[in-house]
Design a protein around this motif. Sequence first.
Motif, PDB file in Angstrom:
ATOM      1  N   GLY A   7       0.792  -1.231   0.000  1.00 28.24           N
ATOM      2  CA  GLY A   7       0.000   0.000   0.000  1.00 28.24           C
ATOM      3  C   GLY A   7       0.825   1.283   0.000  1.00 28.24           C
ATOM      4  O   GLY A   7       2.057   1.243  -0.051  1.00 28.24           O
ATOM      5  N   PRO A   8       0.127   2.419   0.073  1.00 26.56           N
ATOM      6  CA  PRO A   8       0.745   3.744  -0.033  1.00 26.56           C
ATOM      7  C   PRO A   8       1.988   3.959   0.837  1.00 26.56           C
ATOM      8  O   PRO A   8       2.896   4.690   0.424  1.00 26.56           O
ATOM      9  CB  PRO A   8      -0.387   4.680   0.394  1.00 26.56           C
ATOM     10  N   GLU A   9       2.070   3.310   2.021  1.00 31.66           N
ATOM     11  CA  GLU A   9       3.244   3.525   2.886  1.00 31.66           C
ATOM     12  C   GLU A   9       4.496   2.885   2.285  1.00 31.66           C
ATOM     13  O   GLU A   9       5.618   3.212   2.687  1.00 31.66           O
ATOM     14  CB  GLU A   9       2.995   2.963   4.299  1.00 31.66           C
ATOM     15  N   HIS A  10       4.328   1.974   1.341  1.00 27.50           N
ATOM     16  CA  HIS A  10       5.471   1.273   0.727  1.00 27.50           C
ATOM     17  C   HIS A  10       5.898   1.859  -0.613  1.00 27.50           C
ATOM     18  O   HIS A  10       6.979   1.562  -1.095  1.00 27.50           O
ATOM     19  CB  HIS A  10       5.109  -0.202   0.459  1.00 27.50           C
ATOM     20  N   TRP A  11       5.008   2.634  -1.233  1.00 27.31           N
ATOM     21  CA  TRP A  11       5.241   3.025  -2.622  1.00 27.31           C
ATOM     22  C   TRP A  11       6.613   3.660  -2.852  1.00 27.31           C
ATOM     23  O   TRP A  11       7.258   3.410  -3.869  1.00 27.31           O
ATOM     24  CB  TRP A  11       4.146   3.983  -3.121  1.00 27.31           C
ATOM     25  N   HIS A  12       7.066   4.477  -1.890  1.00 20.87           N
ATOM     26  CA  HIS A  12       8.327   5.215  -2.088  1.00 20.87           C
ATOM     27  C   HIS A  12       9.534   4.292  -2.243  1.00 20.87           C
ATOM     28  O   HIS A  12      10.537   4.675  -2.822  1.00 20.87           O
ATOM     29  CB  HIS A  12       8.547   6.201  -0.932  1.00 20.87           C
ATOM     30  N   GLN A  13       9.421   3.036  -1.756  1.00 23.90           N
ATOM     31  CA  GLN A  13      10.562   2.113  -1.870  1.00 23.90           C
ATOM     32  C   GLN A  13      10.909   1.855  -3.334  1.00 23.90           C
ATOM     33  O   GLN A  13      12.083   1.796  -3.688  1.00 23.90           O
ATOM     34  CB  GLN A  13      10.247   0.786  -1.161  1.00 23.90           C
ATOM     35  N   ASN A  14       9.906   1.692  -4.157  1.00 17.27           N
ATOM     36  CA  ASN A  14      10.152   1.508  -5.596  1.00 17.27           C
ATOM     37  C   ASN A  14       9.979   2.792  -6.394  1.00 17.27           C
ATOM     38  O   ASN A  14      10.452   2.879  -7.529  1.00 17.27           O
ATOM     39  CB  ASN A  14       9.213   0.455  -6.179  1.00 17.27           C
ATOM     40  N   TYR A  15       9.277   3.762  -5.820  1.00 10.95           N
ATOM     41  CA  TYR A  15       8.962   5.011  -6.533  1.00 10.95           C
ATOM     42  C   TYR A  15       9.288   6.196  -5.634  1.00 10.95           C
ATOM     43  O   TYR A  15       8.395   6.734  -4.951  1.00 10.95           O
ATOM     44  CB  TYR A  15       7.481   5.029  -6.938  1.00 10.95           C
ATOM     45  N   PRO A  16      10.554   6.605  -5.608  1.00  9.28           N
ATOM     46  CA  PRO A  16      10.986   7.640  -4.657  1.00  9.28           C
ATOM     47  C   PRO A  16      10.226   8.963  -4.791  1.00  9.28           C
ATOM     48  O   PRO A  16      10.093   9.688  -3.806  1.00  9.28           O
ATOM     49  CB  PRO A  16      12.480   7.826  -4.977  1.00  9.28           C
ATOM     50  N   MET A  17       9.674   9.223  -5.979  1.00  9.30           N
ATOM     51  CA  MET A  17       8.911  10.456  -6.176  1.00  9.30           C
ATOM     52  C   MET A  17       7.724  10.551  -5.211  1.00  9.30           C
ATOM     53  O   MET A  17       7.240  11.646  -4.914  1.00  9.30           O
ATOM     54  CB  MET A  17       8.420  10.523  -7.629  1.00  9.30           C
ATOM     55  N   ALA A  18       7.269   9.407  -4.697  1.00 10.49           N
ATOM     56  CA  ALA A  18       6.131   9.379  -3.772  1.00 10.49           C
ATOM     57  C   ALA A  18       6.397  10.177  -2.500  1.00 10.49           C
ATOM     58  O   ALA A  18       5.472  10.471  -1.742  1.00 10.49           O
ATOM     59  CB  ALA A  18       5.750   7.942  -3.437  1.00 10.49           C
ATOM     60  N   LYS A  19       7.671  10.489  -2.246  1.00  6.53           N
ATOM     61  CA  LYS A  19       7.993  11.342  -1.097  1.00  6.53           C
ATOM     62  C   LYS A  19       8.386  12.749  -1.533  1.00  6.53           C
ATOM     63  O   LYS A  19       9.028  13.486  -0.782  1.00  6.53           O
ATOM     64  CB  LYS A  19       9.126  10.714  -0.272  1.00  6.53           C
ATOM     65  N   GLY A  20       7.985  13.142  -2.734  1.00  4.00           N
ATOM     66  CA  GLY A  20       8.323  14.468  -3.264  1.00  4.00           C
ATOM     67  C   GLY A  20       7.604  15.592  -2.542  1.00  4.00           C
ATOM     68  O   GLY A  20       6.819  15.363  -1.610  1.00  4.00           O
ATOM     69  N   ASP A  21       7.862  16.816  -2.986  1.00  4.79           N
ATOM     70  CA  ASP A  21       7.318  18.010  -2.319  1.00  4.79           C
ATOM     71  C   ASP A  21       5.962  18.449  -2.849  1.00  4.79           C
ATOM     72  O   ASP A  21       5.365  19.386  -2.328  1.00  4.79           O
ATOM     73  CB  ASP A  21       8.293  19.185  -2.483  1.00  4.79           C
ATOM     74  N   LYS A  22       5.501  17.829  -3.925  1.00  5.87           N
ATOM     75  CA  LYS A  22       4.225  18.253  -4.531  1.00  5.87           C
ATOM     76  C   LYS A  22       3.316  17.071  -4.758  1.00  5.87           C
ATOM     77  O   LYS A  22       2.830  16.841  -5.864  1.00  5.87           O
ATOM     78  CB  LYS A  22       4.508  18.949  -5.870  1.00  5.87           C
ATOM     79  N   GLN A  23       3.094  16.313  -3.703  1.00 10.31           N
ATOM     80  CA  GLN A  23       2.309  15.086  -3.849  1.00 10.31           C
ATOM     81  C   GLN A  23       0.811  15.336  -3.653  1.00 10.31           C
ATOM     82  O   GLN A  23       0.384  16.281  -3.005  1.00 10.31           O
ATOM     83  CB  GLN A  23       2.827  14.035  -2.863  1.00 10.31           C
ATOM     84  N   SER A  24       0.029  14.427  -4.212  1.00 15.31           N
ATOM     85  CA  SER A  24      -1.427  14.466  -4.109  1.00 15.31           C
ATOM     86  C   SER A  24      -1.910  13.110  -3.588  1.00 15.31           C
ATOM     87  O   SER A  24      -1.225  12.105  -3.781  1.00 15.31           O
ATOM     88  CB  SER A  24      -2.044  14.711  -5.485  1.00 15.31           C
ATOM     89  N   PRO A  25      -3.086  13.062  -2.955  1.00 17.37           N
ATOM     90  CA  PRO A  25      -4.016  14.175  -2.735  1.00 17.37           C
ATOM     91  C   PRO A  25      -3.635  15.010  -1.520  1.00 17.37           C
ATOM     92  O   PRO A  25      -2.753  14.607  -0.749  1.00 17.37           O
ATOM     93  CB  PRO A  25      -5.339  13.450  -2.484  1.00 17.37           C
ATOM     94  N   ILE A  26      -4.325  16.139  -1.359  1.00 16.52           N
ATOM     95  CA  ILE A  26      -4.152  16.975  -0.169  1.00 16.52           C
ATOM     96  C   ILE A  26      -5.532  17.308   0.404  1.00 16.52           C
ATOM     97  O   ILE A  26      -6.545  17.092  -0.250  1.00 16.52           O
ATOM     98  CB  ILE A  26      -3.396  18.286  -0.491  1.00 16.52           C
ATOM     99  N   GLU A  27      -5.498  17.842   1.622  1.00 14.18           N
ATOM    100  CA  GLU A  27      -6.746  18.368   2.183  1.00 14.18           C
ATOM    101  C   GLU A  27      -6.881  19.824   1.760  1.00 14.18           C
ATOM    102  O   GLU A  27      -5.914  20.587   1.818  1.00 14.18           O
ATOM    103  CB  GLU A  27      -6.751  18.276   3.710  1.00 14.18           C
ATOM    104  N   ILE A  28      -8.076  20.203   1.330  1.00 14.74           N
ATOM    105  CA  ILE A  28      -8.366  21.603   1.011  1.00 14.74           C
ATOM    106  C   ILE A  28      -9.005  22.222   2.252  1.00 14.74           C
ATOM    107  O   ILE A  28     -10.051  21.741   2.712  1.00 14.74           O
ATOM    108  CB  ILE A  28      -9.362  21.719  -0.174  1.00 14.74           C
TER     109      ILE A  28
END
Length: 261
Positions: A12-33
């Motif tokens: 799940g989402p907590e693991h994604w960054h291991q293969n896809y480092p962009m998942a911890k980038g500065d402009k990620q979605s979704p966000i709360e409005i």
Amino acid sequence: AQSVWGYDKENGPEHWHQNYPMAKGDKQSPIEINSKDVRHDTSLSPWHASYDPGAAKTILNNGRTCRVVFDDTFDRSVLRGGPLTGAYRLRQLHLHWGSADDHGSEHVIDGVKYAAELHLVHWNPKHGNFAGALKQPDGVAVVGVFLKVGKTPKPEMKRILEEIDNIKTKGKEAPFQHFDPSILFPKSRDYWTYHGSFTTPPCEECITWILLREPIEVSPDQMARLRSLSKNGENEPMCPLVDNWRPLQPVKGRIVRASFK
Ligand code: SG7
Ligand code: ZN
């Protein structure tokens, strides 16, 4: 760890960054409005969709969502205006939803989670092709429409939901022709906009999000249909396709603009 990404504990989402480092980038979605942090921008113009019903091709279940695919080989179904420069081509639409009515959307509005969120994905043809657009900050525009369960359901959702019986399991695909997705838009064209990412790996930061303020309504029955999709293949043990949403990501100083006061 994960073999292929998904929405379960192991992948799940907590693991994604291991293969896809962009998942911890500065402009990620979704966000709360948060309404109190939103900036009303009088320079934001209205957006317009001009969709060709003939561009619709197929509907499919890929085990993570159900998706309708459109012909995007030329400017036949396009989105213009709003925060965008030029015309963006419609490529596909898909949905995210929950296992119960009180969650399922990816974006959250002042703490409110909707039952589902519809995404219409468009790309900027000035970058040549979709793959090229993914590498550019102005490459993709996604219109997000919130779905809530209510008493005046939108009959327009019927077309998609009817077809769901034909794509119950992962890998199934059915023809889906003559469909203009603008019938799914709410009355109000009011929107929020901000710069973010795809909500699935590799989470490229190439998206101008256009989130519509007014939700559309679906019936409990229609939501049940969505939840009746499976993430397993045809001859595998039954596993319902629900809760295919990514949790909220850090805003990191980004400004959300609103077209309305
Ligand atoms: C869904 O959301 C799919 C993906 C999509 C992804 O999982 O519709 O599309 C395909 C082709 O599988 O990813 C690259 C892409 O469109 C993320 O889209 S989203 O950020 O709008 N949720
Ligand atoms: Zn999506």
